[in-house]
Design a protein around this motif. Structure first.
Motif, PDB file in Angstrom:
ATOM      1  N   ASP A 109      86.043  48.899  -6.778  1.00 34.61           N
ATOM      2  CA  ASP A 109      85.734  47.536  -7.134  1.00 34.61           C
ATOM      3  C   ASP A 109      84.658  47.388  -8.046  1.00 34.61           C
ATOM      4  O   ASP A 109      83.798  46.184  -8.010  1.00 34.61           O
ATOM      5  N   GLU A 136      83.328  40.178  -3.016  1.00 32.95           N
ATOM      6  CA  GLU A 136      83.230  39.109  -2.617  1.00 32.95           C
ATOM      7  C   GLU A 136      83.309  39.806  -1.704  1.00 32.95           C
ATOM      8  O   GLU A 136      82.860  39.574  -1.009  1.00 32.95           O
ATOM      9  N   LYS A 137      83.736  41.378  -1.153  1.00 28.54           N
ATOM     10  CA  LYS A 137      83.361  42.814  -0.616  1.00 28.54           C
ATOM     11  C   LYS A 137      81.590  42.292  -0.503  1.00 28.54           C
ATOM     12  O   LYS A 137      80.883  43.229   0.624  1.00 28.54           O
ATOM     13  N   THR A 169      84.085  43.431  -9.910  1.00 26.06           N
ATOM     14  CA  THR A 169      85.172  42.712  -9.703  1.00 26.06           C
ATOM     15  C   THR A 169      84.891  41.265  -8.927  1.00 26.06           C
ATOM     16  O   THR A 169      84.298  41.467  -8.553  1.00 26.06           O
ATOM     17  N   ASP A 170      86.884  40.500  -9.148  1.00 30.50           N
ATOM     18  CA  ASP A 170      86.312  39.876  -8.044  1.00 30.50           C
ATOM     19  C   ASP A 170      86.247  40.053  -6.914  1.00 30.50           C
ATOM     20  O   ASP A 170      85.866  39.272  -5.968  1.00 30.50           O
ATOM     21  N   LYS A 171      87.313  40.785  -6.308  1.00 33.33           N
ATOM     22  CA  LYS A 171      87.296  41.379  -5.099  1.00 33.33           C
ATOM     23  C   LYS A 171      86.633  41.680  -4.444  1.00 33.33           C
ATOM     24  O   LYS A 171      85.379  41.524  -3.423  1.00 33.33           O
ATOM     25  N   GLY A 172      85.600  42.520  -5.264  1.00 35.52           N
ATOM     26  CA  GLY A 172      84.557  43.538  -5.185  1.00 35.52           C
ATOM     27  C   GLY A 172      83.612  42.544  -5.074  1.00 35.52           C
ATOM     28  O   GLY A 172      82.666  43.134  -4.221  1.00 35.52           O
ATOM     29  N   ASP A 225      83.695  46.547 -11.795  1.00 33.19           N
ATOM     30  CA  ASP A 225      84.226  46.791 -12.805  1.00 33.19           C
ATOM     31  C   ASP A 225      83.942  47.273 -14.278  1.00 33.19           C
ATOM     32  O   ASP A 225      84.364  47.583 -14.854  1.00 33.19           O
TER      33      ASP A 225
END
Length: 600
Positions: free
Chosen positions: A285, A313-314, A308-311, A287
């Motif tokens: 996650d 959020e997490k 990252t975008d998903k990271g 980047d």
């Protein structure tokens, strides 16, 4: 009589001293830089200087035997190669052997311990919530430990150990600088806009940051205490992080979704032990990671991370949950290869997608950690099977043989030039010496700057370059001699021959450089050394011909020895079969005597 206009080329070459002065300044500057840097000899590759050879064996994790396949092995080789080779010319070799072994050859002169860490580490990074923590070897779980107050943040790893399995944590040290707080808390932080923007995420400075009683349920488990929780608490109670063997086994076999135990070192050099919840964010996650010197604060070298975008959020989700808890359960541990390197606390949700790891990093430590995180985790776990020292005896013998062959070839070229070109051979030999000197100095400087190492194929590339350089001189000399054969004198011949010779030289060198560039891109290891040296010497050939050979010949053409066509100059019109000078036709002179009226 109207004097002919000077052509553009003639005007440009009327002051050849400028070009010679320019290349002389370049040589002096490069040579001075070489001596000032202390690197007066080129760095040698493993085949010439010896080094270390490491055999790594891929070992499957539980139930993942099929993960050891050609695709994952090739990916691991690529990641290791980037880690140790940087720009690809430091000559550390990484290659597969069989279906599950990787051989890494590290030349002498590289930090073998650091290189072993770079290639062998899996660099598995997880962000796990802290459930409990206390000093290892202190009171039993449940009793307060004043030494753990706030000092559990930003762990320094065990730099004293020489085990290769201590991999990234040796260099990814996060030694905290104690603040003025009585608790000795560190200055680590991670914020939406980086450290300078917010102090929302930092090591807990309050005296309340004491050890948990060890009975708090980890995330995902019930408070009633099932078998897994009981087993985890037993592991935590028995864990002694001051024991190197126990640290190495801590957390073995734990999956990212499991709670686990781990070790880390605090700012006072004392070992902490932890109960950690399931991983909420992992290394994939992240980047980008970069070592940065923070000039706005006293943090010094830090490691910044962009998710990252998903990271992102997490990360925002876990920090939002932790911010609601009390210490130490409002902390999360940054775990690198089963070792806690930092455990900052959270006071609010961080939604910016950026974080920063800070502490008493030096530049090497910060770059080591960022390198691991930037290149990502290896797809497989590796164990060292063997580490052997490679001697340079065989390579030294081959080098001597190659140098003897190169010397013989160079001597034959010089003899040919002396016999065929006579006086012109002085210009050719001087140009070869300038080219050789520039090549040596630049290779010496490239060792410490980009990690270039001279190996046997690279030596071959330098020897091949002798022919390329000599070919350029011959092209120009023959053009000049052709002009003399047409009946022109030497000085105009030198200028008229240059445009045609220049085009031929540039086309020839471009083809050689293109071949070297393609070879460098599509190959790896030692062949890249050959391609790099060939490309470098080809570029230097253009520089030497334009800034040294042509201006020097222009100057020599003004000397009587060459201008008069001395038989030992190599430019004797008679020996070259020159045509009579081309002159304008004149009416024949009349003989003496009376003039015929008809002709008057």
């Amino acid at each position: 009589m109207v004097a002919p206009k000077k052509g553009k080329n003639a005007s440009a070459q009327s002051k050849p001293g400028r070009s010679l002065a320019l290349i002389l300044i370049a040589i002096v500057a490069l040579t001075g830089g070489m001596f000032l840097s202390g690197h007066t000899t080129p760095r040698l590759g493993i085949d010439l200087a010896g080094g270390t050879s490491i055999t790594l064996r891929a070992v499957p994790e539980a139930g993942q035997e099929s993960a050891i396949n050609k695709t994952n092995m090739d990916t691991a080789v690529e990641i290791m190669n980037r880690r140790v080779n940087g720009l690809g010319v430091s000559e550390a070799e990484v290659q597969t052997q069989g279906d599950r072994n990787i051989i890494v050859n590290i030349p002498k002169g590289m930090n073998s311990k650091e290189a072993r860490e770079q290639v062998g580490t899996t660099a598995k990074l997880y962000f796990r919530p802290v459930v409990a923590t206390e000093l290892s070897g202190a009171a039993a779980p449940g009793s307060p430990s004043p030494s753990a107050t706030g000092g559990a943040s930003d762990k320094a790893t065990d730099k004293a150990t020489d085990k290769a399995t201590d991999n990234a944590s040796d260099k990814a040290t996060d030694k905290d600088k104690a603040s003025s707080s009585p608790s000795g808390s560190s200055s680590a932080s991670a914020s939406p806009q980086g450290r300078a923007a917010s102090d929302a995420l930092k090591a807990d400075p309050s005296p309340s940051a004491k050890a948990s009683d060890g009975t708090s349920p980890s995330p995902g488990t019930s408070a009633s205490g099932d078998d897994a929780t009981t087993k985890l608490q037993a592991q935590y109670a028995a864990l002694d992080c001051t024991d190197e063997a126990a640290r190495a086994k801590a957390g073995d076999g734990a999956k990212p979704g499991d709670s686990t135990v781990a070790c880390g070192q605090n700012a006072q050099g004392q070992w902490q032990k932890y109960i950690l919840g399931p991983a909420e964010v992992d290394g994939t996650d992240v980047d980008k990671a970069e070592a940065v010197f923070n000039t706005q604060t006293a943090a010094g070298w830090t490691v910044t991370m962009e998710f990252t975008d998903k990271g992102a959020e997490k990360f925002a989700s876990i920090t939002g949950k932790l911010a609601k808890n009390q210490s130490p359960q409002n902390q999360f541990a940054i775990v690198l290869d089963n070792e806690v390197v930092s455990d900052p606390y959270v006071s609010q949700a961080l939604t910016g997608g950026n974080a920063e790891i800070s502490g008493n990093f030096d530049q090497e430590e910060a770059q080591g950690l960022s390198n691991m995180l930037s290149y990502g985790a290896l797809p497989l776990t590796f164990k060292e099977d063997s580490v052997t020292t490679v001697t340079a005896a065989l390579g030294g013998e081959q080098l001597r043989a190659g140098l003897i062959a190169g010397a013989i070839g160079l001597a034959l070229v010089v003899i040919y030039l002396l016999v065929y070109y006579r006086g012109l051979s002085f210009i050719a030999v001087a140009s070869l010496l300038v080219s050789a000197g520039l090549t040596y100095v630049i290779m010496s400087l490239l060792g410490p700057t980009i990690g270039f190492a001279l190996n046997l194929p690279a030596v071959c590339g330098a020897i091949v370059a002798i022919g390329i350089t000599a070919d350029s001189f011959i092209v120009y000399f023959e053009r000049v001699r052709d002009e003399i054969r047409e009946g022109r004198s030497l000085r105009p011949s030198v200028e008229r021959a240059w445009p045609r010779a220049r085009r031929t030289i540039l086309v020839s060198d471009f083809v050689s450089f293109l071949a070297a560039a393609v070879l460098f891109i599509v190959t790896v290891g030692k062949v890249q050394g050959f391609a790099f040296t060939l490309g470098l010497t080809t570029l230097l050939d253009v520089v030497v011909v334009f800034l040294f050979t042509k201006p020097l010949l222009t100057l020599m053409a003004r000397r009587k020895f060459f201008a008069s066509g001395h038989k030992w100059s190599g430019l004797d019109p008679k020996s070259l079969g020159a045509k009579p000078p081309l002159r304008r036709s004149h009416r024949p002179s009349r003989p003496a005597g009376p003039v015929d009226p008809k002709e008057a």
